[in-house]
Motif scaffolding. Structure first.
Motif, mmCIF file in Angstrom:
data_model
loop_
_atom_site.group_PDB
_atom_site.id
_atom_site.type_symbol
_atom_site.label_atom_id
_atom_site.label_comp_id
_atom_site.label_asym_id
_atom_site.label_seq_id
_atom_site.Cartn_x
_atom_site.Cartn_y
_atom_site.Cartn_z
ATOM 1 N N ARG A 25 24.027 31.902 -28.288
ATOM 2 C CA ARG A 25 24.670 32.865 -27.396
ATOM 3 C C ARG A 25 25.843 33.529 -28.118
ATOM 4 O O ARG A 25 26.498 32.925 -28.969
ATOM 5 N N LEU A 26 26.123 34.795 -27.757
ATOM 6 C CA LEU A 26 27.227 35.550 -28.350
ATOM 7 C C LEU A 26 28.503 35.345 -27.542
ATOM 8 O O LEU A 26 28.451 35.161 -26.324
ATOM 9 N N GLN A 27 29.639 35.406 -28.207
ATOM 10 C CA GLN A 27 30.929 35.192 -27.553
ATOM 11 C C GLN A 27 31.351 36.355 -26.655
ATOM 12 O O GLN A 27 31.805 36.153 -25.550
ATOM 13 N N ASN A 28 31.230 37.576 -27.139
ATOM 14 C CA ASN A 28 31.673 38.758 -26.387
ATOM 15 C C ASN A 28 30.595 39.833 -26.413
ATOM 16 O O ASN A 28 30.779 40.889 -27.028
ATOM 17 N N PRO A 29 29.469 39.590 -25.739
ATOM 18 C CA PRO A 29 28.381 40.569 -25.810
ATOM 19 C C PRO A 29 28.703 41.855 -25.057
ATOM 20 O O PRO A 29 29.527 41.867 -24.142
ATOM 21 N N THR A 30 28.043 42.907 -25.460
ATOM 22 C CA THR A 30 28.108 44.176 -24.745
ATOM 23 C C THR A 30 27.440 44.026 -23.386
ATOM 24 O O THR A 30 27.863 44.620 -22.402
ATOM 25 N N GLY A 31 26.362 43.241 -23.345
ATOM 26 C CA GLY A 31 25.640 42.999 -22.102
ATOM 27 C C GLY A 31 24.863 41.699 -22.164
ATOM 28 O O GLY A 31 24.515 41.223 -23.249
ATOM 29 N N THR A 32 24.621 41.116 -20.998
ATOM 30 C CA THR A 32 23.849 39.889 -20.869
ATOM 31 C C THR A 32 22.818 40.087 -19.769
ATOM 32 O O THR A 32 23.129 40.675 -18.728
ATOM 33 N N ILE A 131 11.322 37.953 -22.543
ATOM 34 C CA ILE A 131 12.319 38.460 -23.486
ATOM 35 C C ILE A 131 12.565 39.953 -23.268
ATOM 36 O O ILE A 131 13.699 40.427 -23.334
ATOM 37 N N PHE A 132 11.521 40.696 -22.947
ATOM 38 C CA PHE A 132 11.662 42.142 -22.755
ATOM 39 C C PHE A 132 12.420 42.468 -21.473
ATOM 40 O O PHE A 132 13.248 43.380 -21.456
ATOM 41 N N ASP A 133 12.146 41.708 -20.424
ATOM 42 C CA ASP A 133 12.879 41.910 -19.162
ATOM 43 C C ASP A 133 14.354 41.553 -19.333
ATOM 44 O O ASP A 133 15.233 42.254 -18.818
ATOM 45 N N ALA A 134 14.633 40.478 -20.054
ATOM 46 C CA ALA A 134 16.018 40.060 -20.265
ATOM 47 C C ALA A 134 16.778 41.079 -21.121
ATOM 48 O O ALA A 134 17.943 41.385 -20.839
ATOM 49 N N ILE A 135 16.137 41.638 -22.137
ATOM 50 C CA ILE A 135 16.786 42.649 -22.972
ATOM 51 C C ILE A 135 17.054 43.903 -22.153
ATOM 52 O O ILE A 135 18.121 44.508 -22.268
ATOM 53 N N LYS A 136 16.120 44.297 -21.322
ATOM 54 C CA LYS A 136 16.324 45.478 -20.467
ATOM 55 C C LYS A 136 17.534 45.275 -19.576
ATOM 56 O O LYS A 136 18.375 46.172 -19.437
ATOM 57 N N LYS A 137 17.651 44.091 -18.966
ATOM 58 C CA LYS A 137 18.795 43.803 -18.103
ATOM 59 C C LYS A 137 20.092 43.780 -18.905
ATOM 60 O O LYS A 137 21.118 44.290 -18.437
#
Length: 142
Positions: A25-32, A131-137
């Motif tokens: 997991r990323l610390q400060n993502p642009t989006g999750t 994975i594709f649905d999660a990336i879209k969100k």
């Protein structure tokens, strides 16, 4: 004589299923974004760093079957440098590969060939595509 399942659960696919753990997991993502399969309970959470519409980093938390885990790792391995539209288009191609006997992607996405035998496992298609649905969100969470 090999069965369809032995064609699917080959060493390369299982290697990807294990490799998903390297995408922390990323610390400060642009989006999750998180996507959950109603069929099997598999869950994929994606953290994205986006710069000018391009994925610059990706982190994952995957609680899925080997197929969902492998699909997530294949995408994460090559996602950096791709746009959200690139990933959306790939997701459509994978869905067609699984449901409509569409072509196996080539180039950066050629390793989806390891998931092509999953066409016969309709109950796993949603997990493969989480994975594709999660990336879209994650991309729309900006």
């Amino acid at each position: 004589m090999k069965s369809a399942l032995s064609d699917l659960y080959q060493e390369e696919l299982l290697g990807y299923a294990i490799a998903v753990e390297q995408f922390n997991r990323l610390q400060n993502p642009t989006g999750t974004g998180t996507a959950v399969s109603r069929r099997c309970g598999s869950k994929v959470t994606v953290d994205l760093m986006l710069r000018e519409g391009v994925i610059s980093d990706i982190g994952l938390d995957v609680d899925a079957c080997a197929l969902g885990s492998a699909s997530s790792a294949i995408v994460a391995e090559k996602a950096v440098g791709k746009t959200l539209d690139d990933i959306r288009s790939l997701g459509q191609s994978i869905w067609c590969m699984l449901k409509d006997d569409g072509a196996i992607p080539t180039g950066d996405w050629a390793n989806f060939k390891f998931l092509a035998p999953a066409k016969i496992l309709e109950n796993r298609h949603q997990s493969i595509c989480l994975i594709f649905d999660a990336i879209k969100k994650a991309g729309s969470a900006r």
